[in-house]
Write an enzyme that holds these catalytic residues in place. Structure first.
Site, PDB file in Angstrom:
ATOM      1  N   SER A   1       0.822  -1.215   0.000  1.00 39.41           N
ATOM      2  CA  SER A   1       0.000   0.000   0.000  1.00 39.41           C
ATOM      3  C   SER A   1       0.853   1.262   0.000  1.00 39.41           C
ATOM      4  O   SER A   1       1.962   1.279   0.556  1.00 39.41           O
ATOM      5  CB  SER A   1      -0.861  -0.022   1.259  1.00 39.41           C
ATOM      6  OG  SER A   1      -1.424   1.243   1.493  1.00 39.41           O
TER       7      SER A   1
ATOM      8  N   TYR B   1      -1.607   0.210  10.102  1.00 45.32           N
ATOM      9  CA  TYR B   1      -1.840  -0.583   8.889  1.00 45.32           C
ATOM     10  C   TYR B   1      -0.633  -0.482   7.945  1.00 45.32           C
ATOM     11  O   TYR B   1      -0.097  -1.482   7.468  1.00 45.32           O
ATOM     12  CB  TYR B   1      -3.120  -0.093   8.202  1.00 45.32           C
ATOM     13  CG  TYR B   1      -3.265  -0.520   6.778  1.00 45.32           C
ATOM     14  CD1 TYR B   1      -3.576  -1.837   6.455  1.00 45.32           C
ATOM     15  CD2 TYR B   1      -3.087   0.395   5.734  1.00 45.32           C
ATOM     16  CE1 TYR B   1      -3.710  -2.232   5.139  1.00 45.32           C
ATOM     17  CE2 TYR B   1      -3.222   0.009   4.416  1.00 45.32           C
ATOM     18  CZ  TYR B   1      -3.523  -1.301   4.126  1.00 45.32           C
ATOM     19  OH  TYR B   1      -3.639  -1.692   2.817  1.00 45.32           O
TER      20      TYR B   1
ATOM     21  N   LYS C   1       2.220  -3.352   6.540  1.00 45.31           N
ATOM     22  CA  LYS C   1       2.570  -3.612   5.134  1.00 45.31           C
ATOM     23  C   LYS C   1       4.077  -3.457   4.906  1.00 45.31           C
ATOM     24  O   LYS C   1       4.691  -4.239   4.181  1.00 45.31           O
ATOM     25  CB  LYS C   1       1.795  -2.655   4.218  1.00 45.31           C
ATOM     26  CG  LYS C   1       0.294  -2.919   4.190  1.00 45.31           C
ATOM     27  CD  LYS C   1      -0.032  -4.148   3.349  1.00 45.31           C
ATOM     28  CE  LYS C   1      -1.489  -4.528   3.403  1.00 45.31           C
ATOM     29  NZ  LYS C   1      -1.824  -5.723   2.623  1.00 45.31           N
TER      30      LYS C   1
END
Ligand code: UDP
Length: 326
Positions: free
Chosen positions: A116, A140, A144
């Protein structure tokens, strides 16, 4: 060639599966259907109801042998990750460790990972290329980035090749309308615009209109899921042909404001789509735009459906079909 797509019943995963099938690959989907949908499964692909938190099931599924594995199974709400880091650590990081270890045992050499733009944090320069500093500002994005680093070590120590694809704002639905399931409880802009257009929501909020942009609302780089899907196939072919890992940023390289998205959606749908500006959403940078030069050069990738009208129109068709709106 045989591909295992973990998370293949989800929004992006189902489009990736469709693209591999269209290109003649044999595909197996593994998904726990927690956010994915049976509606997104295609008859031509095998389906295993499995969970990345159950390593034995993963090993069983992988035992039949695959040339590559695409991993898209993750929790993905950036805001939520700040309140429930333990859930994101477990599902995203521990879940990926389970996948990598099972893949090693099964002799799967090629991994494609859905990463991402969140790994970069607030932009220091635009557009964001692969050399941009990686400073995730939400948990988050941290998960990643950690997974990307993990994959790099597995390559160095075990020779497992990887392609990490950093999505900017994934949007749109299959332009041939073959993906039938809509995302449940969407938190992203375009699905919320559509839910407002079909009347599931009475109105929507614009999170901040005092940003230093052309109309005061945030600028994002929306990339069509069909375009994301082609990049996965090209990345797999790159790994097979060159035996060389790679990381690429993937976006349309075009910035669209929140107001521009809503206004064009009003014109395309013919619906009112009431929207009021409210306070800013914490953690939103004013502008995020990708450089996809590397994807173009190395993968020969090009965005074919990521113009604003195709993004909105394909999503509108999916919502119309689902809600039976003529
Ligand atoms: N946004 C908005 N209203 C909404 C949902 C999103 O104004 O109901 C804005 C959000 O603040 C951001 C842009 O739309 O500027 C894209 O948000 P999204 O959550 O889709 O993706 P993100 O940029 O967070 O990855």
């Amino acid at each position: 060639m045989k591909i295992l797509v973990i998370g293949g019943a989800g929004y992006i995963g189902s489009h990736v599966v469709r693209e591999f099938l269209d290109r003649g690959y044999s595909v197996t989907v593994l998904d726990n259907l927690s956010s994915g949908s049976r509606l997104n499964l295609f008859d031509e692909a095998a389906f295993v109801h499995g969970d990345i938190m159950l390593p034995l099931r993963l090993r069983e599924a992988m035992a039949e042998g695959f040339d590559g594995c695409v991993h898209l199974a993750a929790l993905k709400a950036a805001g939520d990750s700040m309140f429930r880091p333990e859930a994101y650590a477990e599902m995203n990081i521990a879940g990926t460790i389970n996948i990598l270890n099972a893949a090693l045992s099964a002799g799967i050499q090629n991994m494609i990972f859905s990463s991402s733009a969140a790994i970069f944090g607030s932009p220091r320069h635009l557009p964001i290329d692969e050399k941009h500093p990686k400073n995730p500002e939400n948990f988050y994005g941290f998960t990643k980035l950690e997974i990307e680093r993990l994959m790099d070590w597995y390559d160095r120590l075990k020779g497992m090749k990887y392609a990490t694809i950093r999505y900017f704002n994934a949007a749109g639905y299959d332009v041939q309308q073959r993906v039938k399931g809509l995302e449940m409880n969407p938190e992203n802009l375009l699905p919320i615009v559509m839910e407002t257009a079909v009347g599931v929501r009475k109105g929507m909020k614009i999170f901040g209109d005092d940003y230093p942009t052309r109309d005061g609302t945030c600028i994002r780089d929306y990339v069509h899921v069909n375009d994301l899907a082609t990049a996965h196939v090209s990345a797999f072919e790159h790994l097979v042909d060159n035996k060389e890992s790679l990381s690429v940023n993937l976006g349309s390289e075009t910035g669209v404001t929140v107001r521009e998205m809503i206004q064009r959606a009003r014109e395309i749908t013919g619906k009112e789509i009431p929207a009021v500006a409210t306070e800013r959403r914490p953690g939103d940078p004013a502008e995020l735009v990708a450089s996809s030069a590397k994807a173009r050069e190395v993968l020969g990738w090009e965005a074919r459906h990521s113009d604003l009208d195709s993004l909105i129109d394909s999503t509108w068709q999916a919502y119309r079909n689902h809600f039976r709106i003529s």
